[in-house]
Design a protein around this motif. Sequence first.
Motif, PDB file in Angstrom:
ATOM      1  N   PHE A   1       0.840  -1.195   0.000  1.00  0.00           N
ATOM      2  CA  PHE A   1       0.000   0.000   0.000  1.00  0.00           C
ATOM      3  C   PHE A   1       0.875   1.246   0.000  1.00  0.00           C
ATOM      4  O   PHE A   1       1.270   1.740   1.040  1.00  0.00           O
ATOM      5  CB  PHE A   1      -0.942  -0.023   1.206  1.00  0.00           C
ATOM      6  CG  PHE A   1      -1.881  -1.193   1.174  1.00  0.00           C
ATOM      7  CD1 PHE A   1      -3.001  -1.170   0.367  1.00  0.00           C
ATOM      8  CD2 PHE A   1      -1.623  -2.326   1.927  1.00  0.00           C
ATOM      9  CE1 PHE A   1      -3.856  -2.256   0.315  1.00  0.00           C
ATOM     10  CE2 PHE A   1      -2.473  -3.411   1.884  1.00  0.00           C
ATOM     11  CZ  PHE A   1      -3.593  -3.382   1.074  1.00  0.00           C
ATOM     12  N   GLN A   2       1.152   1.725  -1.181  1.00  0.00           N
ATOM     13  CA  GLN A   2       1.995   2.902  -1.350  1.00  0.00           C
ATOM     14  C   GLN A   2       1.118   4.115  -1.640  1.00  0.00           C
ATOM     15  O   GLN A   2      -0.086   3.994  -1.839  1.00  0.00           O
ATOM     16  CB  GLN A   2       2.983   2.665  -2.486  1.00  0.00           C
ATOM     17  CG  GLN A   2       3.906   1.486  -2.210  1.00  0.00           C
ATOM     18  CD  GLN A   2       4.741   1.120  -3.414  1.00  0.00           C
ATOM     19  OE1 GLN A   2       4.731   1.805  -4.430  1.00  0.00           O
ATOM     20  NE2 GLN A   2       5.461   0.012  -3.311  1.00  0.00           N
TER      21      GLN A   2
ATOM     22  N   ASP B   1       1.056   6.135  -4.291  1.00  0.00           N
ATOM     23  CA  ASP B   1       0.547   6.300  -5.643  1.00  0.00           C
ATOM     24  C   ASP B   1       0.059   5.019  -6.300  1.00  0.00           C
ATOM     25  O   ASP B   1      -0.485   5.052  -7.405  1.00  0.00           O
ATOM     26  CB  ASP B   1       1.615   6.946  -6.530  1.00  0.00           C
ATOM     27  CG  ASP B   1       2.901   6.145  -6.551  1.00  0.00           C
ATOM     28  OD1 ASP B   1       3.091   5.288  -5.670  1.00  0.00           O
ATOM     29  OD2 ASP B   1       3.721   6.376  -7.454  1.00  0.00           O
ATOM     30  N   GLN B   2       0.234   3.870  -5.662  1.00  0.00           N
ATOM     31  CA  GLN B   2      -0.233   2.613  -6.231  1.00  0.00           C
ATOM     32  C   GLN B   2      -0.451   1.569  -5.152  1.00  0.00           C
ATOM     33  O   GLN B   2       0.032   1.694  -4.035  1.00  0.00           O
ATOM     34  CB  GLN B   2       0.761   2.083  -7.261  1.00  0.00           C
ATOM     35  CG  GLN B   2       2.046   1.547  -6.656  1.00  0.00           C
ATOM     36  CD  GLN B   2       2.913   0.829  -7.670  1.00  0.00           C
ATOM     37  OE1 GLN B   2       2.461   0.499  -8.758  1.00  0.00           O
ATOM     38  NE2 GLN B   2       4.165   0.591  -7.317  1.00  0.00           N
ATOM     39  N   VAL B   3      -1.205   0.520  -5.528  1.00  0.00           N
ATOM     40  CA  VAL B   3      -1.461  -0.610  -4.642  1.00  0.00           C
ATOM     41  C   VAL B   3      -0.986  -1.862  -5.371  1.00  0.00           C
ATOM     42  O   VAL B   3      -1.182  -1.993  -6.573  1.00  0.00           O
ATOM     43  CB  VAL B   3      -2.975  -0.733  -4.320  1.00  0.00           C
ATOM     44  CG1 VAL B   3      -3.244  -1.889  -3.403  1.00  0.00           C
ATOM     45  CG2 VAL B   3      -3.494   0.546  -3.714  1.00  0.00           C
TER      46      VAL B   3
ATOM     47  N   LYS C   1      -4.828   1.554  -8.716  1.00  0.00           N
ATOM     48  CA  LYS C   1      -5.281   2.587  -7.781  1.00  0.00           C
ATOM     49  C   LYS C   1      -6.126   1.965  -6.671  1.00  0.00           C
ATOM     50  O   LYS C   1      -6.154   2.453  -5.558  1.00  0.00           O
ATOM     51  CB  LYS C   1      -6.107   3.655  -8.502  1.00  0.00           C
ATOM     52  CG  LYS C   1      -5.356   4.342  -9.615  1.00  0.00           C
ATOM     53  CD  LYS C   1      -4.228   5.176  -9.086  1.00  0.00           C
ATOM     54  CE  LYS C   1      -3.502   5.871 -10.220  1.00  0.00           C
ATOM     55  NZ  LYS C   1      -2.197   6.323  -9.856  1.00  0.00           N
TER      56      LYS C   1
ATOM     57  N   THR D   1      -6.957   1.100  -1.275  1.00  0.00           N
ATOM     58  CA  THR D   1      -6.697   2.012  -2.386  1.00  0.00           C
ATOM     59  C   THR D   1      -5.393   2.756  -2.135  1.00  0.00           C
ATOM     60  O   THR D   1      -4.911   2.828  -1.006  1.00  0.00           O
ATOM     61  CB  THR D   1      -7.825   3.051  -2.526  1.00  0.00           C
ATOM     62  OG1 THR D   1      -7.912   3.794  -1.312  1.00  0.00           O
ATOM     63  CG2 THR D   1      -9.155   2.406  -2.826  1.00  0.00           C
ATOM     64  N   ALA D   2      -4.864   3.335  -3.203  1.00  0.00           N
ATOM     65  CA  ALA D   2      -3.670   4.158  -3.071  1.00  0.00           C
ATOM     66  C   ALA D   2      -4.031   5.444  -2.317  1.00  0.00           C
ATOM     67  O   ALA D   2      -5.104   6.005  -2.531  1.00  0.00           O
ATOM     68  CB  ALA D   2      -3.113   4.489  -4.449  1.00  0.00           C
TER      69      ALA D   2
END
Length: 165
Positions: free
Chosen positions: A65-66, A68-70, A81, A111-112
């Motif tokens: 779970f970053q 800007d992205q998952v 996203k 989600t991101a």
Amino acid sequence: MAPTLLELTASIVSSHAAMSELSTEELVQEIQKVYATMQQLEGGVAEAAPAEEAKAPVISLKKAFQADQVVCMICGKGGMKTLTRHLAQVHNMKPREYRKQFNIPSTQALTARKFSEARKKMAQDRGLADNLAKARAVRAANIQQKKAAAEKPAKAKAAPRKKKA
């Protein structure tokens, strides 16, 4: 002439691949899973498929779970996203099952973070929270009116009328 298992498998996988983007590795796995399932069905053997729950996560929770992205912890696919659609289409899994499998707290969004913040800001800019509050107030008022209207005839029927002699 009846189609062979291989032809049926090719037809099923090609239909699936036409609707969703699959990497080469995912495509090969899909072909293998579908073919094995078709063999089981043809043989009349109703064996349970090896559960995906038994697998260890491909990636750590922190890296999954970053901002800007998952990244999916089952297959390692990233750049998404949100995970909900991926889980349903690829792994036939609900978010609750995914959380339980990897001990993801309910406070962690699937989600991101930047995506969630952008959606929240957009909703605030459009005044969706205010509109929702107004709609709830109108609905509550309508319910009160219906209750009041239902009570009036009930009270009128409850009081017996005296007959004139």
